[in-house]
Design an enzyme around this catalytic site. Structure first.
Site, PDB file in Angstrom:
ATOM      1  N   VAL A  11     -51.136  42.698  54.200  1.00  0.00           N
ATOM      2  CA  VAL A  11     -51.198  44.117  53.816  1.00  0.00           C
ATOM      3  C   VAL A  11     -51.559  44.226  52.334  1.00  0.00           C
ATOM      4  O   VAL A  11     -51.034  43.493  51.495  1.00  0.00           O
ATOM      5  CB  VAL A  11     -49.839  44.809  54.101  1.00  0.00           C
ATOM      6  N   ALA A  15     -52.033  47.410  42.724  1.00  0.00           N
ATOM      7  CA  ALA A  15     -51.466  46.586  41.641  1.00  0.00           C
ATOM      8  C   ALA A  15     -50.560  47.404  40.725  1.00  0.00           C
ATOM      9  O   ALA A  15     -49.686  46.860  40.050  1.00  0.00           O
ATOM     10  CB  ALA A  15     -52.598  45.957  40.834  1.00  0.00           C
ATOM     11  N   GLY A  19     -43.178  55.085  40.000  1.00  0.00           N
ATOM     12  CA  GLY A  19     -41.770  55.091  40.369  1.00  0.00           C
ATOM     13  C   GLY A  19     -41.103  56.423  40.079  1.00  0.00           C
ATOM     14  O   GLY A  19     -41.514  57.144  39.168  1.00  0.00           O
ATOM     15  N   ASP A  44     -43.109  54.668  44.760  1.00  0.00           N
ATOM     16  CA  ASP A  44     -41.879  53.919  45.035  1.00  0.00           C
ATOM     17  C   ASP A  44     -40.673  54.825  44.859  1.00  0.00           C
ATOM     18  O   ASP A  44     -40.458  55.392  43.792  1.00  0.00           O
ATOM     19  CB  ASP A  44     -41.773  52.735  44.066  1.00  0.00           C
ATOM     20  N   TYR A  49     -31.980  57.298  45.297  1.00  0.00           N
ATOM     21  CA  TYR A  49     -32.497  58.183  44.241  1.00  0.00           C
ATOM     22  C   TYR A  49     -32.341  59.656  44.616  1.00  0.00           C
ATOM     23  O   TYR A  49     -32.522  60.530  43.771  1.00  0.00           O
ATOM     24  CB  TYR A  49     -33.987  57.934  43.975  1.00  0.00           C
ATOM     25  N   LYS A  74     -36.229  52.268  49.797  1.00  0.00           N
ATOM     26  CA  LYS A  74     -35.200  51.222  49.813  1.00  0.00           C
ATOM     27  C   LYS A  74     -33.941  51.700  50.534  1.00  0.00           C
ATOM     28  O   LYS A  74     -33.569  52.860  50.429  1.00  0.00           O
ATOM     29  CB  LYS A  74     -34.816  50.828  48.374  1.00  0.00           C
ATOM     30  N   HIS A 107     -32.130  47.409  48.751  1.00  0.00           N
ATOM     31  CA  HIS A 107     -32.062  47.794  47.331  1.00  0.00           C
ATOM     32  C   HIS A 107     -31.331  46.767  46.468  1.00  0.00           C
ATOM     33  O   HIS A 107     -31.620  46.613  45.279  1.00  0.00           O
ATOM     34  CB  HIS A 107     -31.374  49.159  47.224  1.00  0.00           C
TER      35      HIS A 107
END
Length: 293
Positions: A11, A15, A19, A44, A49, A74, A107
């Site tokens: 996959v 790069a 977040g 992400d 969160y 996560k 996480h």
């Protein structure tokens, strides 16, 4: 220099990602909209969160094809265990408003209750087999955690998301990951965590070596640090809520650091961790309920 990396299951992953750690839920949709507009294609987030819904809202409002955006989330330690983690996926997918999560990771390790960590990872393996996620991995796992995970499960994690910046590169952990085909993903990639310690503490943003290299390229300290990650083959996920900073952090594909410059940044390692010590993670200290909606 490619803008993508390939995970151990084939996959492709951008790069550079975006977040949303510590981004207030009310500000998340706007920050993610700004990132998508800038060109980021990896977002992400995490159940802990409490802003997955904002990420999903921004993606839907963007009009960008779902297949063109790589979503990562996560599982929090409170949802570890086989059935609990399968349910954690349902909660995250519902908030993100998607059918498939591109990368789903644990996480933290729970060192004192590692059987729960293993059960949670086996649930990730099942989600992968069922096509509900495209890749699985871990976050904040140290070498001893990875060794035990590799011994007791079938699928090698695609990523280990850890604290990595010039002051804390965790080279040994990165090398162990590379040896096993596990991509290092950097949280706090520009050392934001080093600037939380008060005015007296030296932060990566005002490090003389980084500033000197930045001046030589007509770039900012943050851009130099992100370039350092890219050239080291590390996937980075900087965060910001300021559109100008979001754009600045993405503008790192038009210059290259020399080997000497990379070596000088590598030499800034202080060995000082900014985040919580992995061995200190317990349900008593860090457990919290992850709501259904």
């Amino acid at each position: 220099m490619t803008n993508h990396l390939t995970l151990n299951n084939g996959v492709e992953i951008p790069a550079l990602g975006f977040g949303v750690f510590q981004t207030p839920p009310a500000e998340t949709a706007e920050a993610v909209a700004s990132a998508l507009e800038t060109g980021y294609r990896l977002i992400d987030t995490a159940a802990a969160y409490a802003n997955e819904r904002g990420v999903g809202d921004a993606l839907r409002a963007s009009g960008i094809d779902r297949d063109d955006v790589f979503l990562e989330s996560k599982v929090w330690i409170s949802d570890y265990g086989y059935d609990e983690t399968l349910h954690a996926y349902e909660k995250s997918a519902r908030k993100l408003q998607v059918d498939v999560i591109d990368l789903f990771i644990l996480h933290q390790a729970l060192p004192g209750e590692f059987d729960k960590t293993i059960a949670a990872y086996k649930a990730l393996e099942q989600l992968l087999a069922d096509g509900k996620v495209r890749a699985i991995g871990v976050s904040n796992f140290m070498i001893e955690h990875l060794e035990r995970l590799l011994a007791e499960t079938t699928i090698v994690p695609s990523v280990n998301q850890i604290e990595v910046h010039p002051y804390f590169p965790q080279k040994e952990l990165q090398a162990f990951g590379a040896e096993h085909g596990i991509l290092t993903q950097a949280w706090s990639p520009i050392g934001g965590i080093t600037s939380y310690r008060g005015d007296d503490a030296k932060s990566t943003f005002n490090d003389p070596v980084i500033l000197e290299i930045a001046a030589a390229h007509g770039k900012t300290a943050a851009q130099v640090m992100l370039r350092w990650h890219i050239q080291n083959g590390v996937q980075a996920i900087p965060k910001s809520v300021k559109p100008q900073r979001i754009a600045e952090n993405f503008d790192v594909f038009d210059f290259e650091l020399t080997d000497d410059e990379i070596a000088r940044i590598d030499a800034l390692d202080t060995g000082v961790r900014g985040g919580p010590a992995p061995e200190a993670i317990t349900l008593e200290a860090f457990g919290r309920d992850i709501p259904e909606e």
